[in-house]
Design a protein around this motif. Structure first.
Motif, mmCIF file in Angstrom:
data_model
loop_
_atom_site.group_PDB
_atom_site.id
_atom_site.type_symbol
_atom_site.label_atom_id
_atom_site.label_comp_id
_atom_site.label_asym_id
_atom_site.label_seq_id
_atom_site.Cartn_x
_atom_site.Cartn_y
_atom_site.Cartn_z
ATOM 1 N N ILE A 15 0.841 -1.200 0.000
ATOM 2 C CA ILE A 15 0.000 0.000 0.000
ATOM 3 C C ILE A 15 0.874 1.248 0.000
ATOM 4 O O ILE A 15 0.528 2.258 -0.617
ATOM 5 C CB ILE A 15 -1.026 -0.011 1.155
ATOM 6 N N LEU A 16 2.013 1.189 0.644
ATOM 7 C CA LEU A 16 2.938 2.329 0.671
ATOM 8 C C LEU A 16 3.438 2.654 -0.739
ATOM 9 O O LEU A 16 3.435 3.819 -1.154
ATOM 10 C CB LEU A 16 4.105 2.003 1.601
ATOM 11 N N GLU A 17 3.835 1.640 -1.484
ATOM 12 C CA GLU A 17 4.294 1.845 -2.862
ATOM 13 C C GLU A 17 3.169 2.393 -3.736
ATOM 14 O O GLU A 17 3.380 3.299 -4.544
ATOM 15 C CB GLU A 17 4.799 0.537 -3.469
ATOM 16 N N GLU A 18 1.989 1.838 -3.573
ATOM 17 C CA GLU A 18 0.854 2.260 -4.404
ATOM 18 C C GLU A 18 0.460 3.704 -4.117
ATOM 19 O O GLU A 18 0.178 4.471 -5.034
ATOM 20 C CB GLU A 18 -0.336 1.322 -4.172
ATOM 21 N N VAL A 19 0.463 4.082 -2.844
ATOM 22 C CA VAL A 19 0.126 5.464 -2.478
ATOM 23 C C VAL A 19 1.180 6.422 -3.029
ATOM 24 O O VAL A 19 0.841 7.501 -3.531
ATOM 25 C CB VAL A 19 -0.052 5.609 -0.950
ATOM 26 N N LYS A 32 -3.458 18.945 -6.345
ATOM 27 C CA LYS A 32 -3.107 18.970 -4.925
ATOM 28 C C LYS A 32 -4.008 17.953 -4.234
ATOM 29 O O LYS A 32 -5.201 17.906 -4.466
ATOM 30 C CB LYS A 32 -3.327 20.364 -4.334
ATOM 31 N N LEU A 33 -3.411 17.115 -3.389
ATOM 32 C CA LEU A 33 -4.143 16.032 -2.741
ATOM 33 C C LEU A 33 -4.334 16.253 -1.246
ATOM 34 O O LEU A 33 -3.517 16.894 -0.590
ATOM 35 C CB LEU A 33 -3.394 14.701 -2.903
ATOM 36 N N LYS A 34 -5.403 15.669 -0.739
ATOM 37 C CA LYS A 34 -5.607 15.485 0.696
ATOM 38 C C LYS A 34 -6.041 14.039 0.862
ATOM 39 O O LYS A 34 -6.781 13.504 0.031
ATOM 40 C CB LYS A 34 -6.678 16.426 1.235
ATOM 41 N N VAL A 35 -5.575 13.385 1.921
ATOM 42 C CA VAL A 35 -5.929 12.000 2.192
ATOM 43 C C VAL A 35 -6.768 11.940 3.464
ATOM 44 O O VAL A 35 -6.419 12.540 4.481
ATOM 45 C CB VAL A 35 -4.666 11.118 2.328
ATOM 46 N N CYS A 36 -7.880 11.206 3.374
ATOM 47 C CA CYS A 36 -8.752 10.977 4.524
ATOM 48 C C CYS A 36 -8.877 9.470 4.704
ATOM 49 O O CYS A 36 -9.145 8.754 3.737
ATOM 50 C CB CYS A 36 -10.129 11.589 4.300
ATOM 51 N N ILE A 37 -8.660 9.010 5.927
ATOM 52 C CA ILE A 37 -8.713 7.579 6.224
ATOM 53 C C ILE A 37 -9.840 7.339 7.217
ATOM 54 O O ILE A 37 -9.970 8.058 8.205
ATOM 55 C CB ILE A 37 -7.363 7.097 6.791
ATOM 56 N N GLY A 38 -10.644 6.328 6.938
ATOM 57 C CA GLY A 38 -11.739 6.002 7.843
ATOM 58 C C GLY A 38 -12.112 4.544 7.746
ATOM 59 O O GLY A 38 -11.822 3.869 6.760
ATOM 60 N N ALA A 93 -3.192 5.005 8.871
ATOM 61 C CA ALA A 93 -2.626 6.358 8.868
ATOM 62 C C ALA A 93 -1.161 6.324 9.286
ATOM 63 O O ALA A 93 -0.318 7.011 8.691
ATOM 64 C CB ALA A 93 -3.429 7.271 9.796
ATOM 65 N N TYR A 94 -0.847 5.523 10.296
ATOM 66 C CA TYR A 94 0.529 5.430 10.780
ATOM 67 C C TYR A 94 1.446 4.851 9.709
ATOM 68 O O TYR A 94 2.587 5.281 9.549
ATOM 69 C CB TYR A 94 0.580 4.585 12.055
ATOM 70 N N THR A 95 0.944 3.900 8.942
ATOM 71 C CA THR A 95 1.719 3.305 7.846
ATOM 72 C C THR A 95 2.069 4.359 6.797
ATOM 73 O O THR A 95 3.161 4.337 6.221
ATOM 74 C CB THR A 95 0.915 2.165 7.179
ATOM 75 N N LEU A 96 1.143 5.287 6.547
ATOM 76 C CA LEU A 96 1.303 6.250 5.455
ATOM 77 C C LEU A 96 1.832 7.617 5.869
ATOM 78 O O LEU A 96 2.241 8.394 5.007
ATOM 79 C CB LEU A 96 -0.050 6.454 4.756
ATOM 80 N N CYS A 97 1.827 7.940 7.156
ATOM 81 C CA CYS A 97 2.071 9.329 7.566
ATOM 82 C C CYS A 97 3.438 9.879 7.166
ATOM 83 O O CYS A 97 3.533 11.027 6.736
ATOM 84 C CB CYS A 97 1.791 9.536 9.049
#
Length: 157
Positions: A15-19, A32-38, A93-97
């Motif tokens: 998922i890290l590579e894909e993001v 410009k991006l914003k990411v929301c996780i839920g 979120a912690y994986t991607l932050c």
């Protein structure tokens, strides 16, 4: 952990590579991006379905999401279930932050918890908010928590 696109296509890389690919592609396109996780869940008999989503919002140009789904047979109170949803969102979120910080992408963690005390999910509001904020993430609850209450919800219905 298996992630999919909304189309159902399985993401085979991490998922890290894909993001990171998504961020680079979107920035090259001038977005410009914003990411929301839920995360949201639905109890169906003895099974609880969970869906965690990573929603990518393009400023004034729509968005898209990645989805991870799992099932549990563990019995949980409403409060336990709400806090499990929050835990799943925080893990993602912690994986991607660090990656999102590197590319200066804003991140929000959305909790499918009602701010109105008349709703059962409200029992977990203070713990969820404290958990998310203590991890250093921006917290959103209903009605602003669309990643969990709309996007993830669609996946568990």
């Amino acid at each position: 952990m298996t992630w999919k696109k909304f189309s159902g296509e399985v993401i085979h890389s991490s998922i890290l590579e894909e993001v990171e690919k998504v961020i680079e592609r979107e920035y090259e396109a001038g977005n410009k991006l914003k990411v929301c996780i839920g995360t949201d869940s639905q109890v169906k008999g003895n099974i609880t379905d969970f869906a965690t989503v990573i929603v990518f919002l393009r400023e004034q140009k729509g968005g898209f999401m990645f989805i991870h789904q799992e099932r549990s047979t563990q019995k949980m109170s409403i409060k336990e279930r709400m806090l499990t949803e929050v835990q799943k969102s925080i893990e993602t979120a912690y994986t991607l932050c660090d990656l999102l910080d590197l590319y200066d992408v804003d991140l929000e963690v959305h909790a499918d918890i009602n701010t109105n005390p008349q709703f059962k999910s409200n029992a977990a509001l203070h713990e969820a908010m404290g958990y998310i904020l203590s991890m250093g993430f921006v917290f959103k609850a209903k009605p602003e928590a669309f990643a969990s209450s709309a996007c993830a919800n669609k996946m568990v219905q």
